[in-house]
Design an enzyme around this catalytic site. Structure first.
Site, short mmCIF file in Angstrom:
data_model
loop_
_atom_site.label_atom_id
_atom_site.label_comp_id
_atom_site.label_asym_id
_atom_site.label_seq_id
_atom_site.Cartn_x
_atom_site.Cartn_y
_atom_site.Cartn_z
N TYR A 81 0.84 -1.19 0.00
CA TYR A 81 0.00 0.00 0.00
C TYR A 81 0.87 1.24 0.00
O TYR A 81 2.03 1.22 0.43
CB TYR A 81 -0.97 0.01 1.18
CG TYR A 81 -0.36 0.27 2.55
CD1 TYR A 81 -0.18 1.57 3.03
CD2 TYR A 81 0.01 -0.80 3.37
CE1 TYR A 81 0.36 1.80 4.29
CE2 TYR A 81 0.55 -0.57 4.63
CZ TYR A 81 0.72 0.73 5.09
OH TYR A 81 1.26 0.97 6.32
N CYS A 82 0.29 2.32 -0.52
CA CYS A 82 0.93 3.64 -0.48
C CYS A 82 -0.08 4.62 0.09
O CYS A 82 -0.91 4.25 0.91
CB CYS A 82 1.45 4.06 -1.85
SG CYS A 82 0.20 4.10 -3.16
N ALA A 83 -0.04 5.88 -0.34
CA ALA A 83 -0.93 6.89 0.25
C ALA A 83 -2.38 6.68 -0.16
O ALA A 83 -3.28 6.67 0.68
CB ALA A 83 -0.47 8.29 -0.15
N ILE A 111 -3.41 3.85 2.40
CA ILE A 111 -3.53 4.20 3.81
C ILE A 111 -4.71 5.14 4.05
O ILE A 111 -5.29 5.17 5.13
CB ILE A 111 -2.22 4.83 4.33
CG1 ILE A 111 -2.20 4.91 5.87
CG2 ILE A 111 -1.99 6.22 3.75
CD1 ILE A 111 -2.03 3.59 6.55
#
Length: 350
Positions: free
Chosen positions: A95-97, A124
């Site tokens: 996952y990233c932002a 996130i």
């Protein structure tokens, strides 16, 4: 290449190797529990890409990102392969932002190398929205609070932690915040962000969902930089109040143990520098004299007797006829009296 997307409810740390590909600073502020940080870009690289994006354009920013990312791929692959073997997990969840380019590029590349990779839909941000929704539900839940009050150094936190070990329903707000609340509060601790605090708060409240009451410390609205939700503050005001009465000299010893100048002198002196601006001239002079003599116990005693106790006195008087007073000369004595009181309260309400 098609990427397999997973939703928040499909996160399973038991079977998934959860990888946060954001920068170290982003990860430190807030991350999914048990996630491991393998950043595509360092904090400095991310800032540089952001600057290029704003000043030049998206394509140039992408090109720089690719230049920085590509040389790291062999190391990333080896690290992930070894982690999968070491942890015996079934798949890697990236996952990233926002579930965008950073995590997708990682998933596509590692999947091509034969690793079982998936991507968290929404990143996130989706996880954060889930926390906010759960916190909103907690606002509407009926609950009673029993509140421990007392002057600085009264060992309220020690009492709460001891009660928690005995199985009592305790919500340690300072522990969740990573801060003790005063200007010295972050010394020896690692303060949490608001996002992390709220995530931990939701976890604790869900554990205590069936509790007849919840024990908390009488905090102000802020603990360091963290803001306590209004429903807890409101519950604190109407809750059962207990005043812990502990002798000044023992409070001084307790504070000295927590803020030991042999360990934290630089941090303590820095905090004193900020606090001195709020003190009147006589108090400042007494503290300066004690500081010159290296007498930090005296400094703490002056601050308690002449500053903190004076500020707290009004609040104590306001609740004078509304709270049960527990006098103690030791932690064990206070714990024994508290458990007796709580047993009596349970009998009254059952």
């Amino acid at each position: 290449m098609e990427v397999t997307l997973k939703d928040i409810e499909q996160i399973d740390a038991r079977s998934q190797l959860i990888i946060d590909v954001r920068s170290p600073k982003e990860y430190e502020e807030f991350h999914i529990p048990e996630a491991i940080n393998i950043p595509i870009f360092s904090d400095e690289e991310r800032a540089k890409i952001g600057t290029i994006y704003k000043r030049v354009g998206e394509e140039d920013a992408k090109e720089l990102g690719l230049q920085l990312f590509a040389p790291k791929l062999p190391g990333f692959y080896k690290q992930l392969r070894d982690l999968l073997i070491e942890t015996a997990k079934n798949e890697v969840l990236f996952y990233c932002a926002r579930g965008g380019m950073r995590s997708r590029s990682f998933v596509v590349t590692m999947a091509m190398m034969g690793l079982p990779c998936t991507q968290l839909r929404g990143g996130i941000r989706a996880f954060r929205q889930e926390i906010i929704a759960k916190l909103k539900k907690q606002e509407n839940r009926s609950r009673s609070f029993i509140v421990l009050n007392g002057y600085t150094g009264s060992r309220k936190t020690d009492l709460l932690q001891s009660l928690k070990k005995l199985g009592y329903p305790v919500l340690d707000l300072e522990g969740l915040a990573g801060h003790r609340g005063s200007i010295f509060g972050q010394i020896g601790m690692k303060p949490n962000s608001q996002k992390t605090f709220e995530m931990l708060l939701v976890q604790e409240l869900e554990k205590l969902k069936d509790a007849q009451y919840i024990l908390i410390e009488g905090e102000s609205k802020r603990i360091g930089k963290v803001v306590i939700p209004n429903f807890i503050l409101q519950g604190k005001v109407v809750g059962e109040q207990i005043l812990i009465s502990y002798p000044l000299e023992k409070r001084v010893e307790n504070i000295y143990t927590i803020y030991d100048p042999s360990k934290y002198k630089t941090n303590i002196d820095e905090a004193l520098g900020h606090l001195e601006k709020r003190l009147n001239q006589p108090i400042r002079e007494k503290i300066l004299s004690a500081k010159q003599n290296g007498d930090y116990k005296l400094i703490y005693k002056i601050l308690m007797a002449d500053y903190y106790d004076q500020r707290y006195e009004y609040q104590i008087q306001q609740m004078k006829n509304k709270q049960h007073v527990i006098e103690m000369s030791s932690l064990n004595e206070g714990l024994e009296k508290l458990t007796q009181f709580l047993t009596t309260q349970l009998k009254k309400t059952s």
